[in-house]
Design an enzyme around this catalytic site. Structure first.
Site, PDB file in Angstrom:
ATOM      1  CG  ASN A 285      -2.090  -0.877   1.160  1.00 55.08           C
ATOM      2  OD1 ASN A 285      -2.869  -1.081  -0.051  1.00 55.08           O
ATOM      3  ND2 ASN A 285      -2.962  -1.411   2.339  1.00 55.08           N
TER       4      ASN A 285
ATOM      5  NE  ARG B  62      -7.216  -2.101 -10.065  1.00 54.10           N
ATOM      6  CZ  ARG B  62      -6.371  -1.687 -10.409  1.00 54.10           C
ATOM      7  NH1 ARG B  62      -5.088  -1.740 -10.805  1.00 54.10           N
ATOM      8  NH2 ARG B  62      -6.925  -0.106  -9.848  1.00 54.10           N
TER       9      ARG B  62
ATOM     10  NE  ARG C 165      -2.034   6.135 -10.289  1.00 47.97           N
ATOM     11  CZ  ARG C 165      -3.055   6.986 -10.237  1.00 47.97           C
ATOM     12  NH1 ARG C 165      -4.125   6.937  -9.614  1.00 47.97           N
ATOM     13  NH2 ARG C 165      -2.616   8.123 -11.115  1.00 47.97           N
TER      14      ARG C 165
ATOM     15  CG  HIS D 263     -13.698   2.061 -11.603  1.00 45.66           C
ATOM     16  ND1 HIS D 263     -14.746   2.218 -10.689  1.00 45.66           N
ATOM     17  CD2 HIS D 263     -12.853   1.566 -11.240  1.00 45.66           C
ATOM     18  CE1 HIS D 263     -13.643   1.376  -9.354  1.00 45.66           C
ATOM     19  NE2 HIS D 263     -13.073   1.219  -9.688  1.00 45.66           N
TER      20      HIS D 263
ATOM     21  CE1 TYR E 151      -8.575  -7.572  -3.564  1.00 45.73           C
ATOM     22  CE2 TYR E 151      -9.946  -5.809  -5.376  1.00 45.73           C
ATOM     23  CZ  TYR E 151      -8.569  -6.226  -4.583  1.00 45.73           C
ATOM     24  OH  TYR E 151      -7.055  -6.177  -5.010  1.00 45.73           O
TER      25      TYR E 151
ATOM     26  NE  ARG F  98     -10.493  -0.675   1.138  1.00 42.80           N
ATOM     27  CZ  ARG F  98     -10.514  -0.613   0.280  1.00 42.80           C
ATOM     28  NH1 ARG F  98     -11.980  -1.543  -0.519  1.00 42.80           N
ATOM     29  NH2 ARG F  98     -10.176   0.055  -0.731  1.00 42.80           N
TER      30      ARG F  98
ATOM     31  CG  HIS G  91     -13.839  -4.013  -3.649  1.00 43.71           C
ATOM     32  ND1 HIS G  91     -14.192  -3.996  -5.633  1.00 43.71           N
ATOM     33  CD2 HIS G  91     -13.105  -2.623  -4.386  1.00 43.71           C
ATOM     34  CE1 HIS G  91     -13.894  -3.346  -5.935  1.00 43.71           C
ATOM     35  NE2 HIS G  91     -12.945  -2.635  -5.502  1.00 43.71           N
TER      36      HIS G  91
END
Length: 699
Positions: free
Chosen positions: A54, A384, A414, A444, A477, A573, A601
């Site tokens: 992170n 992703r 990213r 997205h 997730y 979160r 998520h």
């Protein structure tokens, strides 16, 4: 109070948390999981790796961006907490140095615990002569041929070192000229070799780190010289990409060009291992890399703890008591395994909740569409995906069978750009129509449309989700989705894909709401409705679950709702720029963050609406970037059974007294206080239990 006066009051910087400092608070909550003795030992070790991973991204993007602003002379305060870029960097350094110190203290505290389990990371100085000799052979045969010592002198300037690589800076002196000047060289620790190397004891699991082996035999690289000192260091670089989309003839090539630059951006952090450095050399590194001393981190242990991800996996077949209990995702309660997925969805909407319920039906949805002779077309957005994606394989197979396959691959996701460029090329080769999204916007949204013709009738099936089409992260997730065959959802999905792929004005949707155009305005409308119902009936109620909350317009509207008496629960979160519990402004707002075994998520947005509950799922957080810089979808849940399930899920999360932390009105967090004699509730484990119980009840 006039609207202008109210807006001015709500502009007070004391009512907001700074985005970057709030993120550091989240990373500290992740670190707390490494300190939680109720977590199995190797899982705690993995949390240390997550903290480091992170932080790498945080420095490469967020800190790098702030440094760019300072260099450009930009000194304007950000629009919520009112901190200038320089002030933010100072506070980040102050907080993060403490967190890194805490992280490495945790690592050192875990080493004796690992030793009790027969697992040891040794210093090379702890080895016997026989073991050293064995490592010397390993060095000579496998490590030495890969190493490249790089001299630093007037003719050979300081080398451009790879982002996130571990390096050894070596100070040497001519053996025959002990009074002569020292020389400096850099040796990069090869990432192609294993970071931790087994000592090869039959009954013990003992390891030495690669950089220690290289350091011990460093003299072999500099014959005729004496090694005076070795400094272990690691550089983090600016990795944010500047993509010039306007006028780019080929976005694919533009991104490939930028990916090469990412490895060599300006340095933003220098990490040095304590006890393994030369002070003069560190000063030299700070100077040559143009790094401020606040961005120097001396670590009490190995650099780059992300190696613990692989270390964590090493003992899965040997030390299962050091891991979480294996939990098997259950078959979704809305689906029967022995019936065609399309026929089932024709009867009712299907709700999926991962990882408590299996992600397999999402994979099957695409795979069955690829093989179904009645299917004419498949359209999907990909942000992703996993490295060996069964969904990609199904899309390629569908195209090869002659179906119309259109895939929007978001090349600007990213740190997944490289993967996505590769997937885009593979899909195109298989005959898929690949589109790359919209200029200046990231796509997205998570949506799949399957068009089928059966009995001379066109049928449309739509999957809408909160998370990526990634079968690997679906087990780590928490995410949700629905599959529906409702006609107007199918029309909306068709219009959405046509908008992305062609030249047409923004569609007028029946059910979907899309950013950057509508979602923020719709949220404001729903909150305004709760304010109105609160004034009329006293029953205003909002529950919002998301990953991050940063959008000031929405935060101010939530403050306004709180002032009107609306009861608001926020399950956020990560970053939360809203501060709860401020008297007269946010005293009707509660904020909790759940950090546990799974990464929260899913995005759920609930509005009481005077008893006519409105429930939505979305790919979007309430962040400014999601509202204005991304193509996102918000979709309503209509089926009463699914609505009830979602409300129950929210209720379970709000009752968490094990993994939930509550935000105080100063922006800090503390564990939710469990009343005396109250049953401990870990919401993630309770949701798993609920999934198991449903299966048992059916049996």
């Amino acid at each position: 109070m006039s609207t202008e006066m109210k807006t001015k009051e709500l502009d007070n910087p004391l009512f907001y948390n700074n985005r970057e400092l709030s993120w550091l608070g989240f990373n500290e909550r992740v670190l707390d999981e490494a300190l939680d003795m109720d977590n199995p030992l190797l899982e705690r070790l993995k949390f240390l790796a997550i903290v480091s991973s992170n932080l790498d991204e945080f420095f490469m993007v967020r800190v790098a961006g702030l440094k760019d602003q300072v260099k450009a002379g930009f000194n304007k305060p950000e629009n919520k907490a009112g901190l200038t870029p320089k002030q933010q960097l100072n506070k980040i350094a102050e907080i993060n140095h403490k967190n890194v110190e805490k992280q490495y203290a945790a690592y050192q505290a875990m080493k004796p615990e690992l030793e009790k389990e027969g697992i040891t990371i040794l210093s090379i100085d702890d080895l016997t002569k026989e073991e050293i000799k064995r490592f010397e052979t390993y060095f000579d045969e496998e490590i030495f041929p890969v190493l490249t010592p790089m001299a630093v002198d007037a003719y050979r300037p300081f080398p451009m070192l790879l982002n996130k690589s571990i390096n050894l800076a070596v100070v040497i002196r001519d053996e025959l000229d002990q009074e002569g000047a020292t020389k400096t060289a850099i040796v990069q620790v090869p990432s192609v070799l294993d970071r931790f190397v087994s000592v090869n004891h039959d009954d013990k699991y003992q390891y030495v780190l690669l950089e220690e082996i290289i350091g011990h035999f460093m003299n072999k690289l500099f014959k005729g010289y004496k090694v005076e000192s070795i400094t272990e260091f690691r550089i983090t670089r600016n990795a944010d990409m500047t993509i010039h989309e306007e006028g780019a003839r080929d976005l694919l090539k533009e991104i490939e060009k930028e990916l090469k630059k990412r490895k060599w951006g300006a340095a933003v952090r220098l990490e040095v291992r304590d006890g393994k450095y030369d002070e003069k050399l560190v000063s030299f590194l700070l100077n040559v890399l143009e790094i401020h001393k606040d961005d120097l981190y001396i670590t009490n242990g190995p650099l780059d703890l992300t190696f613990l991800f692989k270390f964590h996996k090493t003992f899965e077949d040997i030390k299962d008591h050091l891991y979480y209990e294996t939990l098997m995702p259950q078959p979704p309660r809305d689906l029967s395994s022995d019936e065609n997925i399309f026929e089932q969805v024709m009867d009712r909407d299907v709700f999926l909740h991962h990882p408590f319920e299996s992600f397999e039906p999402v994979v099957d949805f695409v795979a069955e569409a690829a093989d179904d002779p009645h299917v004419l077309a498949i359209k999907q957005t990909l942000y992703r995906v996993s490295g060996d994606s069964p969904i990609i394989e199904a899309l390629k197979r569908a195209a090869e069978k002659g179906k119309q396959v259109t895939v929007l691959v978001e090349l600007k996701a990213r740190f997944d750009e490289e993967n996505n460029v590769q997937w885009a090329k593979e899909l195109e080769k298989a005959g898929c129509h690949v589109i790359y999204g919209m200029t200046y916007l990231k796509t997205h949204s998570k949506i799949t449309l399957v068009v089928r013709k059966k009995n001379e009738k066109i049928e449309r099936f739509v999957h809408l989700g909160t998370g990526n089409y990634n079968d690997q992260t679906a087990s780590l997730y928490t995410d949700m989705g629905i599959i529906t065959a409702k006609r107007k959802f199918g029309i909306d999905a068709t219009d959405f894909f046509n908008y992305l792929s062609g030249f047409t004005e923004k569609p007028q949707f029946h059910h979907l709401s899309m950013a950057p155009f509508d979602i923020r305005n719709d949220f404001i409308r729903y909150i305004n409705n709760e304010i109105r119902f609160q004034k009329q009936h006293g029953n205003g109620r909002i529950i919002l679950k998301m990953n991050s909350l940063t959008d000031k317009n929405l935060i101010m509207k939530l403050y306004e709702a709180s002032q009107a008496g609306v009861q608001i629960d926020l399950i956020v979160r990560g970053i939360c720029c809203l501060r709860p519990g401020i008297q007269g402004f946010s005293d009707n707002i509660r904020v909790i963050s759940i950090v546990g075994r799974f990464l929260e998520h899913s995005r759920i947005y609930y509005f009481h609406h005077n008893g006519d509950d409105r429930v939505f799922l979305s790919s979007a957080d309430m962040m400014t970037r999601n509202m204005v810089k991304r193509v996102e979808l918000l979709f309503p849940i209509y089926e009463p059974v699914i609505k009830n399930r979602l409300q129950k899920i929210l209720s379970v999360m709000l009752s968490d007294n094990v993994k939930a932390r509550e935000q105080k009105n100063d922006g800090s967090y503390e564990h939710v206080k469990r009343p005396e004699n109250a049953q401990p509730i870990n919401s993630q484990m309770k949701l798993y239990d609920m999934a198991y119980r449903v299966l048992e009840d059916e049996e």
